[in-house]
Design a protein around this motif. Structure first.
Motif, short mmCIF file in Angstrom:
data_model
loop_
_atom_site.label_atom_id
_atom_site.label_comp_id
_atom_site.label_asym_id
_atom_site.label_seq_id
_atom_site.Cartn_x
_atom_site.Cartn_y
_atom_site.Cartn_z
N ALA A 66 69.79 76.61 -28.02
CA ALA A 66 70.75 75.91 -28.88
C ALA A 66 71.39 74.71 -28.17
O ALA A 66 72.34 74.13 -28.68
CB ALA A 66 71.84 76.88 -29.34
N GLY A 67 70.87 74.35 -26.99
CA GLY A 67 71.35 73.13 -26.35
C GLY A 67 72.14 73.29 -25.07
O GLY A 67 72.57 72.29 -24.49
N ALA A 68 72.35 74.51 -24.60
CA ALA A 68 73.05 74.66 -23.32
C ALA A 68 72.19 74.05 -22.22
O ALA A 68 70.97 74.21 -22.21
CB ALA A 68 73.32 76.13 -23.02
N THR A 69 72.84 73.34 -21.31
CA THR A 69 72.13 72.78 -20.17
C THR A 69 72.37 73.60 -18.92
O THR A 69 71.70 73.39 -17.90
CB THR A 69 72.58 71.32 -19.91
OG1 THR A 69 74.00 71.31 -19.70
CG2 THR A 69 72.21 70.43 -21.08
N ARG A 70 73.33 74.53 -19.01
CA ARG A 70 73.64 75.41 -17.88
C ARG A 70 74.31 76.66 -18.42
O ARG A 70 75.19 76.57 -19.28
CB ARG A 70 74.56 74.71 -16.91
CG ARG A 70 74.95 75.53 -15.73
CD ARG A 70 75.93 74.76 -14.86
NE ARG A 70 75.80 75.22 -13.50
CZ ARG A 70 76.25 74.59 -12.46
NH1 ARG A 70 76.85 73.43 -12.60
NH2 ARG A 70 76.11 75.09 -11.26
N VAL A 71 73.90 77.80 -17.91
CA VAL A 71 74.57 79.07 -18.20
C VAL A 71 74.88 79.70 -16.86
O VAL A 71 73.98 79.96 -16.06
CB VAL A 71 73.69 80.02 -19.05
CG1 VAL A 71 74.42 81.34 -19.30
CG2 VAL A 71 73.28 79.36 -20.36
N SER A 72 76.16 79.91 -16.60
CA SER A 72 76.59 80.57 -15.37
C SER A 72 77.03 81.97 -15.74
O SER A 72 77.80 82.16 -16.68
CB SER A 72 77.77 79.82 -14.75
OG SER A 72 77.42 78.49 -14.47
#
Length: 101
Positions: A66-72
């Protein structure tokens, strides 16, 4: 075993929740997890290991899609079978009992 997951998705938008953040929120609130807390700067949820790990897999797949460029994210064991508790919580509690301020 019980787990706690803490996560954020990026990029941030303080004016309106981006699509990836909405997807992540929907996944954790729709999963069979306990103590779900969703906020603008971080999210947490607790639950059975299988439920948390399943939600994390879906969270990664769907929020990146869905467009996240980073998931921490961080996953912690908070209880084992038989009732042992989070070692970090125990150490903090034990260390603070005898301290003077």
């Amino acid at each position: 075993m019980r787990l706690r997951v803490e996560f954020t998705t990026e990029p941030f938008d303080l004016d309106e929740a981006p699509a990836h953040a909405v997807v992540a929120r929907d996944i954790v609130t729709g999963a069979e997890l306990d103590a779900v807390d969703v906020g603008p700067f971080g999210n947490t949820a607790e639950g059975d290991a299988d439920q948390v790990l399943g939600a994390v897999a879906a969270l990664l797949r769907e929020s990146l899609g869905a467009g996240a460029t980073r998931v921490s994210l961080q996953v912690n064991v908070i209880a084992e079978a038989g009732g042992s508790k989070d070692p970090e919580r125990s150490e903090r509690s034990e260390g603070s009992e005898g301290s003077a301020t």
